[in-house]
Design a protein around this motif. Sequence first.
Motif, short mmCIF file in Angstrom:
data_model
loop_
_atom_site.label_atom_id
_atom_site.label_comp_id
_atom_site.label_asym_id
_atom_site.label_seq_id
_atom_site.Cartn_x
_atom_site.Cartn_y
_atom_site.Cartn_z
N ARG A 37 0.15 -3.88 -8.62
CA ARG A 37 0.42 -5.20 -8.04
C ARG A 37 -0.17 -5.22 -6.64
N ASP A 90 -2.33 -1.24 3.95
CA ASP A 90 -3.27 -1.34 2.84
C ASP A 90 -4.69 -0.92 3.20
N GLY A 91 -4.79 -0.03 4.18
CA GLY A 91 -6.04 0.69 4.39
C GLY A 91 -7.15 -0.08 5.10
N ARG A 94 -4.61 15.93 -0.72
CA ARG A 94 -4.03 14.60 -0.48
C ARG A 94 -3.01 14.22 -1.57
N ILE A 107 -0.61 7.15 2.46
CA ILE A 107 0.25 8.05 3.24
C ILE A 107 1.09 7.27 4.26
N GLY A 130 -9.02 17.14 0.14
CA GLY A 130 -8.13 17.75 1.12
C GLY A 130 -7.90 16.92 2.38
N LEU A 131 -6.84 17.29 3.10
CA LEU A 131 -6.52 16.70 4.39
C LEU A 131 -6.07 17.81 5.32
N GLN A 170 -7.75 12.89 11.89
CA GLN A 170 -6.55 12.28 12.45
C GLN A 170 -6.10 10.98 11.79
N LEU A 221 -0.21 -1.10 9.77
CA LEU A 221 -0.17 0.29 10.24
C LEU A 221 -1.26 1.11 9.58
N VAL A 264 -16.14 19.48 2.74
CA VAL A 264 -16.62 18.14 3.09
C VAL A 264 -17.98 18.31 3.78
N ALA A 272 -1.48 7.46 10.77
CA ALA A 272 -0.68 6.59 9.89
C ALA A 272 0.77 7.07 9.85
N ALA A 300 -2.83 11.40 9.99
CA ALA A 300 -1.84 11.79 11.01
C ALA A 300 -1.40 10.56 11.80
N GLY A 347 0.81 -1.22 0.00
CA GLY A 347 0.00 0.00 0.00
C GLY A 347 0.84 1.26 0.00
N ALA A 348 0.73 2.05 -1.08
CA ALA A 348 1.45 3.33 -1.16
C ALA A 348 0.52 4.48 -0.84
C1 LIG Z 1 -13.96 12.18 4.19
C2 LIG Z 1 -12.61 11.92 4.82
C3 LIG Z 1 -11.87 12.98 5.30
C4 LIG Z 1 -10.64 12.76 5.93
N1 LIG Z 1 -9.93 13.83 6.39
C5 LIG Z 1 -8.76 13.61 7.06
C6 LIG Z 1 -7.99 14.71 7.55
O1 LIG Z 1 -8.38 15.87 7.37
N2 LIG Z 1 -6.84 14.44 8.22
C7 LIG Z 1 -6.37 13.17 8.43
O2 LIG Z 1 -5.31 12.97 9.06
N3 LIG Z 1 -7.08 12.10 7.95
C8 LIG Z 1 -8.24 12.29 7.27
N4 LIG Z 1 -8.95 11.23 6.77
C9 LIG Z 1 -8.46 9.86 7.02
C10 LIG Z 1 -7.36 9.49 6.05
O3 LIG Z 1 -7.78 9.67 4.74
C11 LIG Z 1 -6.96 8.02 6.24
O4 LIG Z 1 -6.92 7.70 7.61
C12 LIG Z 1 -5.59 7.77 5.64
O5 LIG Z 1 -5.64 7.95 4.24
C13 LIG Z 1 -5.08 6.37 5.95
O6 LIG Z 1 -3.86 6.18 5.29
P1 LIG Z 1 -3.30 4.71 5.04
O7 LIG Z 1 -1.98 4.91 4.35
O8 LIG Z 1 -3.33 3.94 6.30
O9 LIG Z 1 -4.35 4.02 4.08
P2 LIG Z 1 -4.88 4.40 2.64
O10 LIG Z 1 -4.77 5.86 2.39
O11 LIG Z 1 -6.23 3.79 2.53
O12 LIG Z 1 -3.86 3.67 1.66
C14 LIG Z 1 -3.90 2.28 1.48
C15 LIG Z 1 -3.29 1.95 0.13
O13 LIG Z 1 -3.15 0.53 0.03
C16 LIG Z 1 -3.52 0.13 -1.27
N5 LIG Z 1 -3.89 -1.31 -1.17
C17 LIG Z 1 -5.03 -1.85 -0.67
N6 LIG Z 1 -4.97 -3.20 -0.69
C18 LIG Z 1 -3.76 -3.52 -1.21
C19 LIG Z 1 -3.10 -4.77 -1.45
N7 LIG Z 1 -3.65 -5.95 -1.16
N8 LIG Z 1 -1.84 -4.74 -1.99
C20 LIG Z 1 -1.25 -3.54 -2.29
N9 LIG Z 1 -1.84 -2.34 -2.08
C21 LIG Z 1 -3.07 -2.33 -1.53
C22 LIG Z 1 -4.66 1.06 -1.63
O14 LIG Z 1 -4.87 1.13 -3.02
C23 LIG Z 1 -4.17 2.38 -1.03
O15 LIG Z 1 -3.39 3.13 -1.94
C24 LIG Z 1 -10.16 11.43 6.09
C25 LIG Z 1 -10.91 10.35 5.59
C26 LIG Z 1 -12.12 10.60 4.94
C27 LIG Z 1 -12.89 9.42 4.40
#
Ligand SMILES: Cc1cc2nc3c(=O)[nH]c(=O)nc-3n(C[C@H](O)[C@H](O)[C@H](O)COP(=O)(O)OP(=O)(O)OC[C@H]3O[C@@H](n4cnc5c(N)ncnc54)[C@H](O)[C@@H]3O)c2cc1C
Length: 392
Positions: free
Chosen positions: A130, A165-166, A107, A13, A44-45, A308, A295, A231, A313, A311, A10-11
């Motif tokens: 991949r 991976d979210g 973002r 944040i 935005g974030l 958050q 994570l 939002v 992450a 933040a 997962g690339a």
């Molecule tokens: C409406 C909204 C507003 C938000 N506003 C804020 C804010 O203002 N401030 C803030 O801090 N947070 C905010 N967030 C939360 C924030 O967007 C997420 O918590 C954050 O993006 C999590 O990052 P992450 O890297 O853990 O996961 P993600 O950003 O979900 O990244 C996961 C990545 O993994 C990839 N992936 C998935 N499965 C696989 C797999 N099997 N193999 C390889 N890759 C895979 C995905 O394609 C994705 O690119 C908001 C969320 C929402 C929905």
Amino acid sequence: MQDAPFLIAGAGIGGLTAALMLGRAGFPCLLIEQRTQIEEIGAGLQLSPNASRILIGLGLEQTLTRFASTPERLQVLDGTNAASLSSMTLGHSMADRFGAPYWSIHRADLQTTLLDAVRGLGNVRLIFGRKVSAIKKNDDASVVVTCSSATQSEDVVCRALIGADGLWSHVAELLGDKSSPEFLGYQAWRGLVPINNWPMHLPKTESRLWLGPKAHIVHYPIRRGNAINVVAVTSDTDNRPGWAHLGERDKIMKRFRDWTPEAKDVISAVPDWSVWSLFDRRERTRWSENRATLLGDAAHPVLPFLAQGAALAIEDAATLVREITKTPDQLADAFRRYETERRPRATKIQNAARANGQTYHLRWPLTVARNMVIRRTDLSKRYDWIYSFILN
Ligand SMILES: Cc1cc2nc3c(=O)[nH]c(=O)nc-3n(C[C@H](O)[C@H](O)[C@H](O)COP(=O)(O)OP(=O)(O)OC[C@H]3O[C@@H](n4cnc5c(N)ncnc54)[C@H](O)[C@@H]3O)c2cc1C
């Protein structure tokens, strides 16, 4: 095994921050992203000082300030009558108090900055298109992970696996957690307004939070004030898992038709909407197993009502890499220490975000009591425990 890469799934944040920090610490990494590119989705974030401090520590301040905005203050208003309920200074005051700025940023700008920094390292290999599809082995010696595209798949022997991976984490599922995210009855409508189309009477340099029955609106500047991110979150039973779908303008205009004219002007300024159904999940029993860990949202998704998730992450990535660096030959121990340290904070923030969601969406007459409490609350101190986080 020392030369085998850390495989990061997962690339987003979290994954990008972890790859950057591990690569800089001298560990080879393989970063696998299922999408074929970083798309301009998500809008935005808000990045509070607990996160911006870490990004600045990574030497990204100069680049990020080219994209970020620093709102002067946050104003909380009643969406039904425009009464001011509370406010909190951001801008210089945040930087003075916490030693790092409160930024708002697109973002894609943050992800591209992290991606460029990762690409500048010689020891991080990045593969788009991949995904991690299986874990063949995970023991004291190594992890063997299957990475697949639409046309091929290969087994990669790696030193450890980091599931970044979210929310719908497949890595967590492969580690044995088959639980699913729960739909909580919220829809987040997101859109961007170019500054030239932003109504003159609405503020350009501050963030606003409008509270009304069963809905709220947040807006703040991004791209150095060249656009406003909006939002609007509604309580809604429509549940569509996955990435965003297009939102119908008529539907959202109707939803906010009884709100104060200023709030309605915010909604009508947005040219295009993307809509996300918001999901939550119960606390995972564990994040780590032998040489694999999670994570960010994969470990503990956070509802957006505290801004958050990203933040946390970033904080996770920094803590995880610090622990790996302490005992690179005992990774299972490093992952245990990481999880023990991070879990209480992540849970506390998840709960605080859930509580905000309930408070923001109360109905009359409970809103009267809610507004009274907000009026009496010193917002500027309320989240010190979040913003003051410093990694030791
Ligand atoms: C409406 C909204 C507003 C938000 N506003 C804020 C804010 O203002 N401030 C803030 O801090 N947070 C905010 N967030 C939360 C924030 O967007 C997420 O918590 C954050 O993006 C999590 O990052 P992450 O890297 O853990 O996961 P993600 O950003 O979900 O990244 C996961 C990545 O993994 C990839 N992936 C998935 N499965 C696989 C797999 N099997 N193999 C390889 N890759 C895979 C995905 O394609 C994705 O690119 C908001 C969320 C929402 C929905």
